[in-house]
Design a protein around this motif. Structure first.
Motif, PDB file in Angstrom:
ATOM      1  N   PHE A  10       1.635  -5.708  -0.076  1.00 50.29           N
ATOM      2  CA  PHE A  10       1.184  -6.384  -1.295  1.00 50.29           C
ATOM      3  C   PHE A  10       2.402  -6.971  -1.994  1.00 50.29           C
ATOM      4  O   PHE A  10       3.383  -6.254  -2.215  1.00 50.29           O
ATOM      5  CB  PHE A  10       0.483  -5.404  -2.239  1.00 50.29           C
ATOM      6  CG  PHE A  10      -0.859  -4.950  -1.766  1.00 50.29           C
ATOM      7  CD1 PHE A  10      -2.006  -5.669  -2.089  1.00 50.29           C
ATOM      8  CD2 PHE A  10      -0.995  -3.810  -0.983  1.00 50.29           C
ATOM      9  CE1 PHE A  10      -3.254  -5.250  -1.650  1.00 50.29           C
ATOM     10  CE2 PHE A  10      -2.236  -3.388  -0.537  1.00 50.29           C
ATOM     11  CZ  PHE A  10      -3.368  -4.105  -0.866  1.00 50.29           C
ATOM     12  N   ASP A  12       3.451  -8.938  -5.461  1.00 52.18           N
ATOM     13  CA  ASP A  12       3.022  -9.335  -6.803  1.00 52.18           C
ATOM     14  C   ASP A  12       4.145  -8.995  -7.768  1.00 52.18           C
ATOM     15  O   ASP A  12       4.823  -7.984  -7.593  1.00 52.18           O
ATOM     16  CB  ASP A  12       1.747  -8.575  -7.184  1.00 52.18           C
ATOM     17  CG  ASP A  12       1.034  -9.167  -8.382  1.00 52.18           C
ATOM     18  OD1 ASP A  12       1.692  -9.385  -9.428  1.00 52.18           O
ATOM     19  OD2 ASP A  12      -0.180  -9.396  -8.292  1.00 52.18           O
ATOM     20  N   LEU A  18       0.980  -3.311  -8.686  1.00 51.17           N
ATOM     21  CA  LEU A  18       1.396  -2.871  -7.352  1.00 51.17           C
ATOM     22  C   LEU A  18       1.247  -1.365  -7.193  1.00 51.17           C
ATOM     23  O   LEU A  18       0.778  -0.888  -6.163  1.00 51.17           O
ATOM     24  CB  LEU A  18       2.841  -3.281  -7.071  1.00 51.17           C
ATOM     25  CG  LEU A  18       3.097  -4.742  -6.784  1.00 51.17           C
ATOM     26  CD1 LEU A  18       4.590  -4.986  -6.612  1.00 51.17           C
ATOM     27  CD2 LEU A  18       2.326  -5.216  -5.561  1.00 51.17           C
ATOM     28  N   LEU A  21      -2.463  -0.584  -6.914  1.00 55.16           N
ATOM     29  CA  LEU A  21      -2.957  -0.970  -5.591  1.00 55.16           C
ATOM     30  C   LEU A  21      -2.498   0.005  -4.521  1.00 55.16           C
ATOM     31  O   LEU A  21      -3.273   0.379  -3.643  1.00 55.16           O
ATOM     32  CB  LEU A  21      -2.481  -2.386  -5.241  1.00 55.16           C
ATOM     33  CG  LEU A  21      -3.167  -3.526  -5.966  1.00 55.16           C
ATOM     34  CD1 LEU A  21      -2.422  -4.836  -5.729  1.00 55.16           C
ATOM     35  CD2 LEU A  21      -4.620  -3.633  -5.524  1.00 55.16           C
ATOM     36  N   THR A  37       4.773  -2.333  -0.827  1.00 53.94           N
ATOM     37  CA  THR A  37       4.725  -3.257  -1.951  1.00 53.94           C
ATOM     38  C   THR A  37       6.072  -3.934  -2.144  1.00 53.94           C
ATOM     39  O   THR A  37       7.118  -3.373  -1.798  1.00 53.94           O
ATOM     40  CB  THR A  37       4.330  -2.543  -3.260  1.00 53.94           C
ATOM     41  OG1 THR A  37       5.306  -1.555  -3.570  1.00 53.94           O
ATOM     42  CG2 THR A  37       2.949  -1.915  -3.163  1.00 53.94           C
ATOM     43  N   VAL A  57      -0.805  -9.422   1.477  1.00 52.48           N
ATOM     44  CA  VAL A  57      -1.624  -9.830   0.342  1.00 52.48           C
ATOM     45  C   VAL A  57      -0.660 -10.318  -0.735  1.00 52.48           C
ATOM     46  O   VAL A  57       0.199  -9.566  -1.184  1.00 52.48           O
ATOM     47  CB  VAL A  57      -2.486  -8.654  -0.189  1.00 52.48           C
ATOM     48  CG1 VAL A  57      -3.345  -9.117  -1.353  1.00 52.48           C
ATOM     49  CG2 VAL A  57      -3.335  -8.060   0.928  1.00 52.48           C
ATOM     50  N   ASP A  59       0.093 -12.564  -4.412  1.00 54.52           N
ATOM     51  CA  ASP A  59      -0.368 -13.155  -5.671  1.00 54.52           C
ATOM     52  C   ASP A  59       0.069 -14.615  -5.708  1.00 54.52           C
ATOM     53  O   ASP A  59       1.183 -14.942  -5.309  1.00 54.52           O
ATOM     54  CB  ASP A  59       0.247 -12.380  -6.848  1.00 54.52           C
ATOM     55  CG  ASP A  59      -0.197 -12.897  -8.204  1.00 54.52           C
ATOM     56  OD1 ASP A  59      -1.286 -13.500  -8.291  1.00 54.52           O
ATOM     57  OD2 ASP A  59       0.539 -12.682  -9.182  1.00 54.52           O
TER      58      ASP A  59
END
Length: 88
Positions: A10, A12, A18, A21, A37, A57, A59
């Motif tokens: 992830f 972001d 984060l 998530l 992350t 993933v 942002d």
């Protein structure tokens, strides 16, 4: 963790999101996924170079390098990497 676990990254700039998530996805996935992350594109690039990531993933709205710019870079450098966009 075994090498057969899927790795999801992830990316972001919101470190609180984060953390949330990571906690939620780790709880949901159990031993199936390793959740990583990165709060900056540069951190994500290091992780991508060091590890085999199965899903990224990202942002769309981030400072410096936004998600669309990052996706363009990823498409050139890692064309087979599965990517998902996260946006408000």
């Amino acid at each position: 963790m075994s090498g057969s676990h899927k790795k999801v990254l992830f990316v972001d700039d919101d470190v609180d999101l984060l953390e949330l998530l990571k906690q939620l996805m780790s709880r949901y996935a159990g031993e199936t996924w390793e959740v990583l992350t990165a709060s900056e594109v540069s951190q994500a690039m290091v992780l991508l170079q060091q590890r085999r990531i199965d899903l990224l993933v990202v942002d769309i709205r981030m400072p410096l390098v936004d998600g669309l710019q990052f996706l363009g870079l990823l498409q050139r450098k890692y064309p087979h990497l599965m990517k998902v966009v996260l946006t408000a």
